[in-house]
Design a protein around this motif. Structure first.
Motif, PDB file in Angstrom:
ATOM      1  N   GLN A  37      -3.086   4.541   1.502  1.00  0.00           N
ATOM      2  CA  GLN A  37      -3.902   3.438   0.998  1.00  0.00           C
ATOM      3  C   GLN A  37      -4.147   2.412   2.100  1.00  0.00           C
ATOM      4  O   GLN A  37      -3.243   2.102   2.883  1.00  0.00           O
ATOM      5  CB  GLN A  37      -3.230   2.762  -0.198  1.00  0.00           C
ATOM      6  CG  GLN A  37      -3.135   3.630  -1.439  1.00  0.00           C
ATOM      7  CD  GLN A  37      -2.463   2.923  -2.604  1.00  0.00           C
ATOM      8  OE1 GLN A  37      -1.905   1.837  -2.441  1.00  0.00           O
ATOM      9  NE2 GLN A  37      -2.505   3.543  -3.772  1.00  0.00           N
ATOM     10  N   THR A  38      -5.357   1.893   2.152  1.00  0.00           N
ATOM     11  CA  THR A  38      -5.679   0.856   3.115  1.00  0.00           C
ATOM     12  C   THR A  38      -5.282  -0.522   2.617  1.00  0.00           C
ATOM     13  O   THR A  38      -5.123  -1.451   3.407  1.00  0.00           O
ATOM     14  CB  THR A  38      -7.185   0.869   3.418  1.00  0.00           C
ATOM     15  OG1 THR A  38      -7.910   0.710   2.189  1.00  0.00           O
ATOM     16  CG2 THR A  38      -7.586   2.194   4.047  1.00  0.00           C
ATOM     17  N   GLY A  69      -3.616  -0.033  -3.922  1.00  0.00           N
ATOM     18  CA  GLY A  69      -4.528   0.538  -4.905  1.00  0.00           C
ATOM     19  C   GLY A  69      -5.867   0.988  -4.352  1.00  0.00           C
ATOM     20  O   GLY A  69      -6.678   1.523  -5.104  1.00  0.00           O
ATOM     21  N   ILE A  70      -6.123   0.803  -3.062  1.00  0.00           N
ATOM     22  CA  ILE A  70      -7.421   1.126  -2.456  1.00  0.00           C
ATOM     23  C   ILE A  70      -7.221   2.254  -1.440  1.00  0.00           C
ATOM     24  O   ILE A  70      -6.313   2.190  -0.607  1.00  0.00           O
ATOM     25  CB  ILE A  70      -8.048  -0.081  -1.756  1.00  0.00           C
ATOM     26  CG1 ILE A  70      -8.081  -1.281  -2.702  1.00  0.00           C
ATOM     27  CG2 ILE A  70      -9.443   0.262  -1.261  1.00  0.00           C
ATOM     28  CD1 ILE A  70      -8.902  -1.079  -3.943  1.00  0.00           C
ATOM     29  N   ILE A  71      -8.100   3.257  -1.499  1.00  0.00           N
ATOM     30  CA  ILE A  71      -8.014   4.363  -0.559  1.00  0.00           C
ATOM     31  C   ILE A  71      -9.416   4.771  -0.140  1.00  0.00           C
ATOM     32  O   ILE A  71     -10.362   4.725  -0.936  1.00  0.00           O
ATOM     33  CB  ILE A  71      -7.249   5.563  -1.172  1.00  0.00           C
ATOM     34  CG1 ILE A  71      -6.996   6.645  -0.125  1.00  0.00           C
ATOM     35  CG2 ILE A  71      -7.970   6.133  -2.381  1.00  0.00           C
ATOM     36  CD1 ILE A  71      -6.015   7.694  -0.576  1.00  0.00           C
ATOM     37  N   THR A 123      -8.736   5.054 -12.659  1.00  0.00           N
ATOM     38  CA  THR A 123      -9.042   5.243 -11.241  1.00  0.00           C
ATOM     39  C   THR A 123     -10.539   5.477 -11.105  1.00  0.00           C
ATOM     40  O   THR A 123     -11.091   6.358 -11.772  1.00  0.00           O
ATOM     41  CB  THR A 123      -8.260   6.435 -10.668  1.00  0.00           C
ATOM     42  OG1 THR A 123      -6.850   6.196 -10.812  1.00  0.00           O
ATOM     43  CG2 THR A 123      -8.592   6.636  -9.199  1.00  0.00           C
ATOM     44  N   PRO A 173       0.833  -1.212   0.000  1.00  0.00           N
ATOM     45  CA  PRO A 173       0.000   0.000   0.000  1.00  0.00           C
ATOM     46  C   PRO A 173       0.865   1.259   0.000  1.00  0.00           C
ATOM     47  O   PRO A 173       1.826   1.365   0.771  1.00  0.00           O
ATOM     48  CB  PRO A 173      -0.814  -0.121   1.290  1.00  0.00           C
ATOM     49  CG  PRO A 173      -0.780  -1.571   1.644  1.00  0.00           C
ATOM     50  CD  PRO A 173       0.554  -2.068   1.163  1.00  0.00           C
ATOM     51  N   ASP A 196      -3.672   4.813  -7.228  1.00  0.00           N
ATOM     52  CA  ASP A 196      -4.992   4.624  -6.622  1.00  0.00           C
ATOM     53  C   ASP A 196      -5.948   4.100  -7.692  1.00  0.00           C
ATOM     54  O   ASP A 196      -6.283   4.821  -8.640  1.00  0.00           O
ATOM     55  CB  ASP A 196      -5.518   5.945  -6.051  1.00  0.00           C
ATOM     56  CG  ASP A 196      -4.592   6.516  -4.996  1.00  0.00           C
ATOM     57  OD1 ASP A 196      -3.935   5.729  -4.300  1.00  0.00           O
ATOM     58  OD2 ASP A 196      -4.527   7.751  -4.865  1.00  0.00           O
ATOM     59  N   VAL A 223     -11.240   4.420  -5.225  1.00  0.00           N
ATOM     60  CA  VAL A 223     -11.307   5.440  -4.174  1.00  0.00           C
ATOM     61  C   VAL A 223     -12.738   5.499  -3.652  1.00  0.00           C
ATOM     62  O   VAL A 223     -13.680   5.743  -4.412  1.00  0.00           O
ATOM     63  CB  VAL A 223     -10.880   6.820  -4.712  1.00  0.00           C
ATOM     64  CG1 VAL A 223     -10.945   7.864  -3.610  1.00  0.00           C
ATOM     65  CG2 VAL A 223      -9.475   6.749  -5.299  1.00  0.00           C
ATOM     66  N   ASN A 232      -5.375  -0.129   8.124  1.00  0.00           N
ATOM     67  CA  ASN A 232      -5.110   1.093   7.362  1.00  0.00           C
ATOM     68  C   ASN A 232      -3.624   1.110   7.050  1.00  0.00           C
ATOM     69  O   ASN A 232      -2.796   1.376   7.926  1.00  0.00           O
ATOM     70  CB  ASN A 232      -5.503   2.348   8.142  1.00  0.00           C
ATOM     71  CG  ASN A 232      -5.389   3.605   7.296  1.00  0.00           C
ATOM     72  OD1 ASN A 232      -4.365   3.877   6.699  1.00  0.00           O
ATOM     73  ND2 ASN A 232      -6.460   4.372   7.241  1.00  0.00           N
TER      74      ASN A 232
END
Length: 345
Positions: A104-105, A108-110, A130, A100, A200, A203, A322
């Motif tokens: 980012q959690t 690619g994920i936020i 995105t 991450p 990201d 989102v 997280n």
């Protein structure tokens, strides 16, 4: 005597000229020893090219050309290579074992918690999309790109926008006007395929819904609003007597406690993670339910006067993540009412 002398002089001059040119006047001189002049020989239409000795071409070249002409005359042409393409060599190695990036959690994920005075930063990449998910009750009325040449955006669902960058090494902004009256501001940055950090890709934007905003706006095309699968909220009567506070939080490191809520409780249907007065500054974690020893992401939504409560549609044991920070939440029993964060056993 004078006439004889003139004739002798002329004969001597002619002999001297012949000695210099190698022949009588009007005749081309002989080539020097060891040198053969290459004189092009024109060929008439339909005739084969002149031999190698006259053109300087190698016999192998002439033989191959003659063979190719003979094959093509009979309709025998070579096979055409129609392979799709050659490898481009533009793989982003940071995705081999993705980690991450900051904020980012997961790779690619936020997740963002919306505030009117907060700018949400997005890291995009050329040749990747995105996707922005606004709250499920929100509807995008309009959106504006600061640089529509480098970036492009498209509304793919009433509350979903896809963003793509055409060129790397540039930045801009995206402003989204929601039907609720909320203004969602994004800072966009475009990076290259060889960036050391993953971009990201998805989102999620969460926002508390003000009841004064009225009912959820209808979808485009008219008709009543219908919830997509997974977005529905079960209508369950709230019973205070069912509340349980027998939850304990554990953290491996002291810095992991930064993502922990102030308290956790559940009512037999939902689990409530209350971040209290610090909800504006806490990086919201992704909630995973522990099922048979495996972490599984669960649906969540926000509630509370300031959006300070994160509601998970499940009960049991949980893992909050997280980035590299992890907090575990475990049910202890009715006799345990403490909410202190202890070290993980």
């Amino acid at each position: 005597m004078r006439t004889v002398a003139i004739i002798i002089a002329l004969l001597v001059a002619c002999a001297s000229a012949m000695a210099e040119t190698g022949g009588p006047p009007g005749v081309l001189p002989k080539p020097a020893a060891g040198r053969v002049p290459l004189v092009p020989i024109p060929s008439a239409p339909g005739q084969l090219p002149p031999p190698a000795a006259a053109t300087g071409a190698s016999p192998q070249f002439l033989n191959n050309t003659e063979a190719a002409i003979d094959q093509q005359t009979r309709g025998d042409f070579p096979v055409m290579d129609r392979s799709p393409s050659l490898p481009l060599g533009t793989l982003q190695r940071s995705w081999d074992r993705p980690k991450p990036a900051t904020g980012q959690t997961a790779p690619g994920i936020i997740h963002y918690m919306w505030h009117a005075d907060f700018i949400m930063s997005l890291r995009t990449r050329d040749f990747m999309v995105t996707t922005l998910f606004l709250p499920s009750w929100e509807r995008v009325n309009e959106f504006y790109l600061g640089d529509p040449v480098v970036f492009e955006a498209k509304r793919v669902r009433p509350n979903v926008i896809a963003v793509r960058s055409r060129n790397a090494g540039a930045d801009s902004n995206l402003t989204v006007l929601g039907a609720s009256g909320n203004v969602y501001n994004f800072y966009l940055r475009s990076e290259t395929w060889n960036s050391s950090q993953v971009s990201d890709l998805t989102v999620y934007v969460d926002a508390p819904r003000n009841e004064a905003q009225g009912p959820v706006p209808a979808a485009e095309g008219g008709g009543e609003e219908t919830a997509a699968p997974g977005d529905f909220l079960r209508q369950v009567a709230f019973r205070p007597e069912n509340l349980r506070f027998d939850m304990k939080m554990y953290a491996r490191r002291k810095e992991d406690a930064a993502i922990a809520p102030q308290r956790v409780y559940e009512d037999g249907v939902f689990t409530y993670f209350d971040f209290g007065e610090q909800s504006d500054s806490v990086a919201r974690p992704v909630v995973h339910q522990l099922v048979d020893g495996v972490d599984t992401v669960v649906n969540t939504r926000t509630a509370g006067p300031r959006g300070n409560i994160l509601i998970a549609e499940a009960v049991g044991d949980f893992t909050l993540r997280n980035g590299g920070r992890v907090v575990c939440v475990r049910r202890l029993g009715k006799e345990a009412e403490t909410q202190a964060i202890g070290e993980m056993p």
